[in-house]
Design a protein around this motif. Structure first.
Motif, PDB file in Angstrom:
ATOM      1  N   MET A   1       0.815  -1.184   0.000  1.00 60.02           N
ATOM      2  CA  MET A   1       0.000   0.000   0.000  1.00 60.02           C
ATOM      3  C   MET A   1       0.870   1.264   0.000  1.00 60.02           C
ATOM      4  SD  MET A   1      -3.278   0.888   2.315  1.00 60.02           S
ATOM      5  CE  MET A   1      -2.656   1.603   3.796  1.00 60.02           C
ATOM      6  N   TYR A   2       1.923   1.263   0.857  1.00 62.54           N
ATOM      7  CA  TYR A   2       2.812   2.428   0.891  1.00 62.54           C
ATOM      8  C   TYR A   2       3.531   2.617  -0.432  1.00 62.54           C
ATOM      9  CZ  TYR A   2       2.335   2.553   6.017  1.00 62.54           C
ATOM     10  OH  TYR A   2       1.869   2.632   7.290  1.00 62.54           O
ATOM     11  N   ARG A   3       3.908   1.499  -1.045  1.00 61.62           N
ATOM     12  CA  ARG A   3       4.627   1.601  -2.327  1.00 61.62           C
ATOM     13  C   ARG A   3       3.742   2.199  -3.414  1.00 61.62           C
ATOM     14  NH1 ARG A   3       9.709  -0.800  -2.772  1.00 61.62           N
ATOM     15  NH2 ARG A   3      10.187  -2.199  -1.060  1.00 61.62           N
ATOM     16  N   LYS A   4       2.480   1.825  -3.413  1.00 61.60           N
ATOM     17  CA  LYS A   4       1.545   2.396  -4.388  1.00 61.60           C
ATOM     18  C   LYS A   4       1.407   3.898  -4.154  1.00 61.60           C
ATOM     19  CE  LYS A   4      -1.678   2.062  -7.560  1.00 61.60           C
ATOM     20  NZ  LYS A   4      -1.345   1.900  -8.961  1.00 61.60           N
ATOM     21  N   ALA A   5       1.283   4.266  -2.883  1.00 64.20           N
ATOM     22  CA  ALA A   5       1.195   5.689  -2.543  1.00 64.20           C
ATOM     23  C   ALA A   5       2.461   6.423  -2.975  1.00 64.20           C
ATOM     24  CB  ALA A   5       0.959   5.862  -1.052  1.00 64.20           C
ATOM     25  N   LEU A   6       3.616   5.789  -2.758  1.00 67.08           N
ATOM     26  CA  LEU A   6       4.878   6.399  -3.159  1.00 67.08           C
ATOM     27  C   LEU A   6       4.932   6.594  -4.669  1.00 67.08           C
ATOM     28  CD1 LEU A   6       7.730   7.409  -2.480  1.00 67.08           C
ATOM     29  CD2 LEU A   6       8.505   5.025  -2.659  1.00 67.08           C
ATOM     30  N   ASP A   7       4.518   5.581  -5.426  1.00 67.00           N
ATOM     31  CA  ASP A   7       4.516   5.693  -6.888  1.00 67.00           C
ATOM     32  C   ASP A   7       3.659   6.861  -7.352  1.00 67.00           C
ATOM     33  OD1 ASP A   7       6.191   3.500  -7.101  1.00 67.00           O
ATOM     34  OD2 ASP A   7       4.572   2.083  -7.512  1.00 67.00           O
ATOM     35  N   ILE A   8       2.487   7.002  -6.748  1.00 69.48           N
ATOM     36  CA  ILE A   8       1.586   8.106  -7.108  1.00 69.48           C
ATOM     37  C   ILE A   8       2.201   9.445  -6.746  1.00 69.48           C
ATOM     38  CG2 ILE A   8      -0.642   9.184  -6.575  1.00 69.48           C
ATOM     39  CD1 ILE A   8      -1.728   6.260  -6.222  1.00 69.48           C
ATOM     40  N   LYS A   9       2.723   9.541  -5.524  1.00 68.42           N
ATOM     41  CA  LYS A   9       3.312  10.807  -5.055  1.00 68.42           C
ATOM     42  C   LYS A   9       4.526  11.189  -5.891  1.00 68.42           C
ATOM     43  CE  LYS A   9       0.719  11.357  -1.290  1.00 68.42           C
ATOM     44  NZ  LYS A   9      -0.046  12.507  -0.904  1.00 68.42           N
ATOM     45  N   LEU A  10       5.317  10.196  -6.320  1.00 68.03           N
ATOM     46  CA  LEU A  10       6.488  10.492  -7.145  1.00 68.03           C
ATOM     47  C   LEU A  10       6.098  11.135  -8.471  1.00 68.03           C
ATOM     48  CD1 LEU A  10       8.733   7.357  -6.509  1.00 68.03           C
ATOM     49  CD2 LEU A  10       9.320   9.732  -5.989  1.00 68.03           C
ATOM     50  N   LEU A  20       7.112  12.720   0.519  1.00 64.60           N
ATOM     51  CA  LEU A  20       7.892  11.618  -0.039  1.00 64.60           C
ATOM     52  C   LEU A  20       8.836  11.056   1.015  1.00 64.60           C
ATOM     53  CD1 LEU A  20       8.754  12.952  -3.608  1.00 64.60           C
ATOM     54  CD2 LEU A  20       7.097  11.190  -2.982  1.00 64.60           C
ATOM     55  N   ALA A  21       9.462  11.938   1.765  1.00 60.11           N
ATOM     56  CA  ALA A  21      10.357  11.485   2.836  1.00 60.11           C
ATOM     57  C   ALA A  21       9.588  10.645   3.848  1.00 60.11           C
ATOM     58  CB  ALA A  21      11.023  12.680   3.510  1.00 60.11           C
ATOM     59  N   GLU A  22       8.390  11.069   4.187  1.00 59.25           N
ATOM     60  CA  GLU A  22       7.574  10.315   5.143  1.00 59.25           C
ATOM     61  C   GLU A  22       7.240   8.924   4.607  1.00 59.25           C
ATOM     62  OE1 GLU A  22       4.190  12.796   5.963  1.00 59.25           O
ATOM     63  OE2 GLU A  22       5.419  14.327   6.920  1.00 59.25           O
ATOM     64  N   LEU A  23       6.928   8.839   3.328  1.00 60.40           N
ATOM     65  CA  LEU A  23       6.627   7.534   2.730  1.00 60.40           C
ATOM     66  C   LEU A  23       7.865   6.637   2.677  1.00 60.40           C
ATOM     67  CD1 LEU A  23       4.142   8.534  -0.093  1.00 60.40           C
ATOM     68  CD2 LEU A  23       3.689   6.975   1.812  1.00 60.40           C
ATOM     69  N   TYR A  24       9.013   7.213   2.298  1.00 60.37           N
ATOM     70  CA  TYR A  24      10.250   6.432   2.310  1.00 60.37           C
ATOM     71  C   TYR A  24      10.492   5.860   3.706  1.00 60.37           C
ATOM     72  CZ  TYR A  24      11.758   8.376  -2.236  1.00 60.37           C
ATOM     73  OH  TYR A  24      11.858   8.723  -3.556  1.00 60.37           O
ATOM     74  N   ASP A  25      10.270   6.682   4.718  1.00 62.09           N
ATOM     75  CA  ASP A  25      10.476   6.247   6.100  1.00 62.09           C
ATOM     76  C   ASP A  25       9.524   5.110   6.475  1.00 62.09           C
ATOM     77  OD1 ASP A  25      11.621   6.454   8.764  1.00 62.09           O
ATOM     78  OD2 ASP A  25       9.738   7.409   9.350  1.00 62.09           O
ATOM     79  N   MET A  26       8.253   5.263   6.149  1.00 63.28           N
ATOM     80  CA  MET A  26       7.277   4.217   6.483  1.00 63.28           C
ATOM     81  C   MET A  26       7.614   2.897   5.788  1.00 63.28           C
ATOM     82  SD  MET A  26       3.582   6.095   6.722  1.00 63.28           S
ATOM     83  CE  MET A  26       3.740   7.357   5.484  1.00 63.28           C
ATOM     84  N   ILE A  27       7.994   2.981   4.518  1.00 66.90           N
ATOM     85  CA  ILE A  27       8.330   1.772   3.770  1.00 66.90           C
ATOM     86  C   ILE A  27       9.593   1.128   4.342  1.00 66.90           C
ATOM     87  CG2 ILE A  27       9.069   0.884   1.520  1.00 66.90           C
ATOM     88  CD1 ILE A  27       7.246   3.111   0.281  1.00 66.90           C
ATOM     89  N   ALA A  28      10.593   1.936   4.631  1.00 64.51           N
ATOM     90  CA  ALA A  28      11.847   1.403   5.174  1.00 64.51           C
ATOM     91  C   ALA A  28      11.601   0.694   6.503  1.00 64.51           C
ATOM     92  CB  ALA A  28      12.867   2.527   5.355  1.00 64.51           C
TER      93      ALA A  28
END
Length: 113
Positions: A1-10, A20-28
């Motif tokens: 789910m986070y990766r999909k959100a990251l793809d959209i936000k990118l 984007l930083a927040e999403l990278y952090d959540m995924i990591a």
């Protein structure tokens, strides 16, 4: 789910956007919990690059990420690399402490992780 959100936000946000930083952090963190250390390390490095663009080197968030990368490197028995990351974390914390940007409790909290 986070990766999909990251793809959209990118696609719609500049690379220096804080979301984007927040999403990278959540995924990591999610990858780390799943034991996917190599993937988590890559994501933390993307997070670091993003935070460096957003805040520059001397920011507590950057120090926290260096510490997180050090933890991952330690789990891979890459101790020399982990020490380098911890050194960067400590250097930032000391610089921030010196200029009064961070109080001692925050620095100690980072280093205890």
């Amino acid at each position: 789910m986070y990766r999909k959100a990251l793809d959209i936000k990118l696609e719609i946000l500049p690379k220096t956007h804080n979301e984007l930083a927040e999403l990278y952090d959540m995924i990591a963190r999610s990858l780390k919990r799943q034991g996917k250390i190599s993937e988590a390390t890559k994501m933390y490095k993307q997070l670091l690059a993003s935070l460096l663009q957003i805040h520059g080197e001397d920011h507590v968030a950057v120090a926290v990420v260096y510490n997180g990368i050090a933890e991952l490197l330690e789990t891979q028995n890459r101790l020399d690399d982990a020490i380098q990351m911890l050194d960067k974390c400590i250097e930032i914390c000391l610089r921030l402490k010196e200029v009064g940007d961070v109080d001692t409790s925050i620095v100690v909290g980072i280093l205890r992780r």
